[in-house]
Design an enzyme around this catalytic site. Structure first.
Site, PDB file in Angstrom:
ATOM      1  N   ASP A  82      -4.463  11.199  14.511  1.00  0.00           N
ATOM      2  CA  ASP A  82      -4.129  10.026  13.696  1.00  0.00           C
ATOM      3  C   ASP A  82      -3.163   9.153  14.504  1.00  0.00           C
ATOM      4  O   ASP A  82      -2.143   9.637  15.006  1.00  0.00           O
ATOM      5  CB  ASP A  82      -3.475  10.492  12.385  1.00  0.00           C
ATOM      6  CG  ASP A  82      -3.168   9.349  11.444  1.00  0.00           C
ATOM      7  OD1 ASP A  82      -3.757   9.293  10.355  1.00  0.00           O
ATOM      8  OD2 ASP A  82      -2.303   8.509  11.802  1.00  0.00           O
ATOM      9  N   GLU A 125      -7.864   5.104  11.092  1.00  0.00           N
ATOM     10  CA  GLU A 125      -7.361   5.349  12.453  1.00  0.00           C
ATOM     11  C   GLU A 125      -7.211   6.844  12.681  1.00  0.00           C
ATOM     12  O   GLU A 125      -6.319   7.296  13.375  1.00  0.00           O
ATOM     13  CB  GLU A 125      -6.028   4.613  12.698  1.00  0.00           C
ATOM     14  CG  GLU A 125      -5.165   4.389  11.486  1.00  0.00           C
ATOM     15  CD  GLU A 125      -4.506   5.636  10.929  1.00  0.00           C
ATOM     16  OE1 GLU A 125      -5.136   6.264  10.043  1.00  0.00           O
ATOM     17  OE2 GLU A 125      -3.371   5.957  11.333  1.00  0.00           O
TER      18      GLU A 125
HETATM   19  P1  GH3 Z   1       1.520   7.325  10.392  1.00  0.00           P
HETATM   20  O1  GH3 Z   1       2.226   7.383  11.683  1.00  0.00           O
HETATM   21  O2  GH3 Z   1       2.207   8.118   9.329  1.00  0.00           O
HETATM   22  O3  GH3 Z   1       0.065   7.718  10.485  1.00  0.00           O
HETATM   23  O4  GH3 Z   1       1.595   5.823   9.921  1.00  0.00           O
HETATM   24  P2  GH3 Z   1       0.435   4.747   9.746  1.00  0.00           P
HETATM   25  O5  GH3 Z   1       1.060   3.398   9.694  1.00  0.00           O
HETATM   26  O6  GH3 Z   1      -0.586   4.952  10.800  1.00  0.00           O
HETATM   27  O7  GH3 Z   1      -0.088   5.149   8.315  1.00  0.00           O
HETATM   28  P3  GH3 Z   1      -1.423   4.972   7.557  1.00  0.00           P
HETATM   29  O8  GH3 Z   1      -2.378   6.059   7.924  1.00  0.00           O
HETATM   30  O9  GH3 Z   1      -1.043   4.928   6.122  1.00  0.00           O
HETATM   31  O10 GH3 Z   1      -1.992   3.554   7.998  1.00  0.00           O
HETATM   32  C1  GH3 Z   1      -3.249   3.364   8.441  1.00  0.00           C
HETATM   33  C2  GH3 Z   1      -3.574   1.898   8.451  1.00  0.00           C
HETATM   34  O11 GH3 Z   1      -4.810   1.690   9.161  1.00  0.00           O
HETATM   35  C3  GH3 Z   1      -3.779   1.293   7.101  1.00  0.00           C
HETATM   36  C4  GH3 Z   1      -5.065   0.481   7.211  1.00  0.00           C
HETATM   37  O12 GH3 Z   1      -4.867  -0.837   6.795  1.00  0.00           O
HETATM   38  C5  GH3 Z   1      -5.388   0.490   8.685  1.00  0.00           C
HETATM   39  N1  GH3 Z   1      -6.815   0.512   8.985  1.00  0.00           N
HETATM   40  C6  GH3 Z   1      -7.764   1.311   8.454  1.00  0.00           C
HETATM   41  N2  GH3 Z   1      -8.972   1.072   9.014  1.00  0.00           N
HETATM   42  C7  GH3 Z   1      -8.793   0.065   9.919  1.00  0.00           C
HETATM   43  C8  GH3 Z   1      -9.670  -0.641  10.804  1.00  0.00           C
HETATM   44  O13 GH3 Z   1     -10.878  -0.398  10.899  1.00  0.00           O
HETATM   45  N3  GH3 Z   1      -9.113  -1.603  11.603  1.00  0.00           N
HETATM   46  C9  GH3 Z   1      -7.781  -1.901  11.538  1.00  0.00           C
HETATM   47  N4  GH3 Z   1      -7.317  -2.850  12.344  1.00  0.00           N
HETATM   48  N5  GH3 Z   1      -6.937  -1.268  10.682  1.00  0.00           N
HETATM   49  C10 GH3 Z   1      -7.429  -0.287   9.894  1.00  0.00           C
HETATM   50 MG    MG Z   2      -1.580   6.698  11.228  1.00  0.00          MG
HETATM   51 MG    MG Z   3      -3.909   7.684   8.764  1.00  0.00          MG
END
Ligand code: GH3
Ligand code: MG
Ligand code: MG
Length: 220
Positions: A82, A125
């Protein structure tokens, strides 16, 4: 009598030609349908952004690999990754930059893992990896090296270049009753990596962790 034979013969020739044309058309249509089906089936199993297997396709294959390794008493490791603080990447540099980082990690993993390993985009992600014929210690070392190298990549940005890291969890066959359970155990190890400060790989086994202690560097 001769004329009647001639008429009949020409009728047979004409009918045979029509039949052969119809069969050729049927074969062509079948081939086109098979091609369309293979494209649709590939699209249904593939994540559009990264070209990796999507979650469903990943699990279908993971179940088979799990059964194969268990039956043949082969080692098997499952990894969960992640990206750290990914929300900050999107918020600070925009969604296209976030997409770029996701694609870059997907490619990075593809290039560094073995041909027999496979990767799935598990969520936004988050990535899952299956390493057949690989024990926990080797999987841990490979993944930790990938983690270290990925943290060195910089993405040109203003006012300063962007660096990204990921955290990961690894488990091996035996730490879960099926592929899904292994993924959930790897997720648990990933949670430990996040809790311990991110940019690190964790297992659920203390001995493996103690063998390779490293200092987390939270760079984002
Ligand atoms: P942590 O270190 O705890 O993992 O923090 P984080 O900010 O990575 O936490 P989180 O998993 O909550 O955030 C993931 C973010 O990824 C939220 C979402 O808007 C973004 N996201 C999800 N799919 C995509 C994508 O396909 N493209 C982009 N640019 N962002 C995405
Ligand atoms: Mg994350
Ligand atoms: Mg995540």
């Amino acid at each position: 009598m001769g004329a009647a034979s001639l008429v009949f013969a020409s009728f047979v020739v004409g009918a045979t030609r029509k039949l052969s044309d119809a069969m050729e058309k049927a074969f062509r249509l079948t081939r086109e349908m098979e091609y369309a089906h293979s494209i649709a089936s590939h699209a249904a199993q593939t994540d559009e952004l990264t070209g990796l297997k999507n979650r469903r396709a990943f699990f279908q294959q993971a179940k088979q690999t799990y059964e194969h390794c268990k039956r043949n008493r082969l080692p098997l490791s499952v990894l969960m990754l992640d990206i750290d603080h990914f929300k900050k990447v999107n918020d600070g540099h925009g969604h296209p930059m976030g997409d770029r980082v996701i694609k870059s990690l997907a490619l990075f993993l593809k290039q560094r893992l073995r041909k027999t390993d496979y990767i799935g985009r598990y969520g936004g992600e988050e990535f899952a990896v299956v390493m057949p014929d690989t024990d926990l210690k080797s999987a841990y070392s490979v993944l930790d090296e990938i983690r270290r190298r990925f943290a060195e990549i910089h993405y040109p940005a203003q006012p300063v270049d962007l660096f990204c890291t990921f955290s990961a969890g690894v488990v091996e066959l035996g730490e879960g009753d099926d592929a899904l359970m292994m993924a959930s155990q790897a997720d648990e190890a990933l949670y430990l990596a996040k809790k311990a400060g991110r940019n690190q790989v964790h297992t659920l086994r203390e001995d493996i962790m103690l063998a390779k202690r490293h200092t987390p560097v939270d760079v984002v």
